[in-house]
Motif scaffolding. Sequence first.
Motif, short mmCIF file in Angstrom:
data_model
loop_
_atom_site.label_atom_id
_atom_site.label_comp_id
_atom_site.label_asym_id
_atom_site.label_seq_id
_atom_site.Cartn_x
_atom_site.Cartn_y
_atom_site.Cartn_z
N ASP A 10 42.53 40.30 37.64
CA ASP A 10 43.38 41.08 36.78
C ASP A 10 44.96 40.64 36.60
OD1 ASP A 10 41.60 43.10 35.65
OD2 ASP A 10 42.24 44.58 37.39
N GLN A 11 45.34 40.03 37.62
CA GLN A 11 46.59 39.49 37.79
C GLN A 11 46.72 38.09 37.25
OE1 GLN A 11 49.73 40.68 39.17
NE2 GLN A 11 48.34 42.47 38.89
N GLY A 14 46.29 38.66 33.36
CA GLY A 14 47.20 39.46 32.79
C GLY A 14 48.67 38.59 33.09
N TRP A 70 36.84 38.00 30.57
CA TRP A 70 37.18 39.10 31.65
C TRP A 70 37.80 40.32 30.99
CZ3 TRP A 70 36.25 40.65 36.16
CH2 TRP A 70 37.07 41.64 36.73
N GLN A 71 38.58 40.18 29.94
CA GLN A 71 39.12 41.34 29.26
C GLN A 71 38.13 42.21 28.62
OE1 GLN A 71 42.36 41.57 29.79
NE2 GLN A 71 42.84 39.53 30.23
N SER A 74 36.74 43.75 31.47
CA SER A 74 37.65 45.08 32.10
C SER A 74 37.35 46.17 31.38
CB SER A 74 38.83 44.34 32.18
OG SER A 74 39.01 43.46 33.28
#
Length: 81
Positions: A10-11, A14, A70-71, A74
């Motif tokens: 996520d980091q 993001g 990944w998005q 998520s």
Amino acid sequence: MTEGLALVLDQAFGPLGLNRVEANIQPGNTRSSRLVSQLGFRLEGFSPRYLKIGGRFRDHERWAVLADEWQSRSVRRLARA
């Protein structure tokens, strides 16, 4: 580990703005392979004698996940929560 690596991804995808994250795993490490597979990494290749560990060069499998992949995962993960 699954939750921790998900937070790292996520980091990475993001605030850090990375496009790609790779994991290089020794072929016999089934737990690590299973972990990255569950998080959407795909096996991309094999690197013979990739790193010297314990005085010997070791083979590794190369796994990767891209930011857009990944998005998508998520969003599905949040929908299930």
